[in-house]
Design an enzyme around this catalytic site. Structure first.
Site, PDB file in Angstrom:
ATOM      1  NE  ARG A  37      10.476   1.789  -7.041  1.00 52.44           N
ATOM      2  CZ  ARG A  37       9.171   2.381  -6.647  1.00 52.44           C
ATOM      3  NH1 ARG A  37       8.337   2.602  -7.459  1.00 52.44           N
ATOM      4  NH2 ARG A  37       8.955   2.649  -5.276  1.00 52.44           N
ATOM      5  CG  HIS A  67      -4.464   8.438  11.145  1.00 47.98           C
ATOM      6  ND1 HIS A  67      -5.291   7.686  10.420  1.00 47.98           N
ATOM      7  CD2 HIS A  67      -5.422   9.495  11.408  1.00 47.98           C
ATOM      8  CE1 HIS A  67      -6.435   7.607  10.687  1.00 47.98           C
ATOM      9  NE2 HIS A  67      -6.743   8.865  11.095  1.00 47.98           N
ATOM     10  CD  GLU A  74      -0.178  -0.792   6.411  1.00 50.36           C
ATOM     11  OE1 GLU A  74       0.525  -0.395   5.460  1.00 50.36           O
ATOM     12  OE2 GLU A  74       0.729  -0.728   7.515  1.00 50.36           O
ATOM     13  CD1 TRP A  96      -1.818  -0.345   2.364  1.00 53.50           C
ATOM     14  CD2 TRP A  96      -0.736  -0.561   0.479  1.00 53.50           C
ATOM     15  NE1 TRP A  96      -0.553  -0.803   2.756  1.00 53.50           N
ATOM     16  CE2 TRP A  96      -0.052  -1.165   1.747  1.00 53.50           C
ATOM     17  CE3 TRP A  96       0.004  -1.208  -0.778  1.00 53.50           C
ATOM     18  CZ2 TRP A  96       1.170  -1.862   1.601  1.00 53.50           C
ATOM     19  CZ3 TRP A  96       1.114  -1.571  -0.873  1.00 53.50           C
ATOM     20  CH2 TRP A  96       1.695  -2.071   0.533  1.00 53.50           C
ATOM     21  CE1 TYR A 110       5.981  -5.701   3.393  1.00 52.22           C
ATOM     22  CE2 TYR A 110       3.952  -4.304   2.352  1.00 52.22           C
ATOM     23  CZ  TYR A 110       5.338  -4.690   2.662  1.00 52.22           C
ATOM     24  OH  TYR A 110       6.330  -3.460   2.492  1.00 52.22           O
ATOM     25  NE  ARG A 143      15.384 -24.424  12.693  1.00 53.92           N
ATOM     26  CZ  ARG A 143      15.653 -25.581  12.068  1.00 53.92           C
ATOM     27  NH1 ARG A 143      14.586 -26.274  11.886  1.00 53.92           N
ATOM     28  NH2 ARG A 143      16.862 -26.252  12.310  1.00 53.92           N
ATOM     29  CB  CYS A 162       9.206  -1.502   2.177  1.00 55.30           C
ATOM     30  SG  CYS A 162       8.766  -0.409   0.739  1.00 55.30           S
ATOM     31  NE  ARG A 182      12.210  -3.993  -1.003  1.00 52.69           N
ATOM     32  CZ  ARG A 182      12.053  -2.857  -1.684  1.00 52.69           C
ATOM     33  NH1 ARG A 182      13.033  -2.020  -2.168  1.00 52.69           N
ATOM     34  NH2 ARG A 182      10.849  -2.516  -2.095  1.00 52.69           N
ATOM     35  CG  ASP A 185       9.399   7.791   2.823  1.00 57.46           C
ATOM     36  OD1 ASP A 185       9.784   8.759   3.479  1.00 57.46           O
ATOM     37  OD2 ASP A 185       8.498   7.761   2.262  1.00 57.46           O
ATOM     38  CE1 TYR A 225      11.666   8.698  -2.891  1.00 62.81           C
ATOM     39  CE2 TYR A 225      10.673   8.161  -0.557  1.00 62.81           C
ATOM     40  CZ  TYR A 225      11.035   7.829  -2.077  1.00 62.81           C
ATOM     41  OH  TYR A 225      10.826   6.556  -2.230  1.00 62.81           O
TER      42      TYR A 225
END
Length: 280
Positions: A37, A67, A74, A96, A110, A143, A162, A182, A185, A225
């Site tokens: 993508r 970090h 986050e 972000w 999220y 559950r 992700c 899924r 990186d 990458y």
């Protein structure tokens, strides 16, 4: 086991096993080259699993600097249910920003799904509150799951999740977490994600009165990458150090009362930071 010699700056006394480094090496050296993508291109493997015993130390990457303050900020931002980057900016965190619009909005990512999943009847479901209640009321349940993959809301998200699903499991007074990612990186994202879910497991365990168990991380598309190769090769040439420990400066039972300054890593010995561009 890593076999690379440590870079200048101090070698580890012994070569330690590091499942993350082995996955990074596998994708870098034996992965399939793929066009995807972002247009950058990756080398990838599919379907891998890593396990970390949290009682033996905190799984912060040591072959480069993590970090940790950004990890904490986050995660607490997710747990607050926020979708705007302004609270992150107040913590000095800008991870972000590449996906935010001019007003700082990211859409129902999220935190929104974790805390305000639409129930289809005009209301919302707080998945984290339900998780905590379920762990206290019925710890042996199968559950204890939280999902961020809301198919109907994906078009409104600045970035599709992700790490899409996590599940907690209680055994012999210990809390373990399994997370499915899924898209992984391996250089930039995965060390951060592993630390984030390890931290979440610690915070949830403290809230419900349990000790920590394992973090089980499963990756779908595990990739490096192409423009990260130089940094990855430098990282793979470094020997890991022993894992640090998580320290609570102020420990309270309420998950939602945690603050960034409450948490720190003790004994975190690491190699210098490594940078690489983010694929947006």
């Amino acid at each position: 086991m890593s076999t690379g010699a440590a870079e200048s700056g101090g070698a580890a006394e012994a070569v330690l096993e590091d499942p993350y480094l082995e996955l990074l090496r596998e994708a870098r050296e034996r992965g399939e080259e793929r066009r995807e993508r972002t247009g950058v291109g990756t080398r990838a493997v599919f379907g891998r699993l890593l396990r970390f015993d949290l009682s033996r130390g905190f799984p912060a990457v040591t072959t480069k600097k993590l970090h940790f303050r950004s990890v904490v900020a986050e995660l607490l931002w997710f747990l607050s249910g926020e979708s705007n980057v302004r609270p992150l900016h107040e913590e000095g965190v800008h991870i972000w920003d590449p996906w935010a619009d001019e007003a700082g909005e990211l859409g129902p990512i999220y935190g929104v799904q974790w805390r305000r999943w639409p129930d289809g009847r005009g209301g919302t479901i707080d998945q984290i509150a339900r998780l905590l209640e379920g762990l206290r009321r019925e710890p042996m349940s199968r559950r204890h799951l939280v999902s961020a993959w809301n198919v109907a809301a994906l078009p409104e998200m600045a970035l599709a999740p992700c790490h899409v699903l996590f599940q907690f499991h209680v055994s012999r007074g210990r809390l373990s977490c399994a997370v499915y990612q899924r898209s992984a990186d391996l250089f930039l994202g995965v060390p951060f994600n592993i630390a984030s879910y390890a931290l979440l497991t610690h915070l949830v365990a403290a809230d419900v009165g349990l000790e920590v168990g394992e973090l089980v991380w499963t990756g779908g598309d595990c990739h490096v990458y192409l423009n990260h190769f130089e940094a990855v090769d430098r990282q793979l040439a470094r020997a890991p150090y022993p894992a640090p420990r998580l320290h609570y400066r102020r420990r309270g039972p309420d998950l939602f009362a945690a603050r960034s300054d409450d948490l720190a890593l003790v004994g975190y010995r690491h190699h210098p930071a490594l940078a690489a561009p983010i694929a947006v």
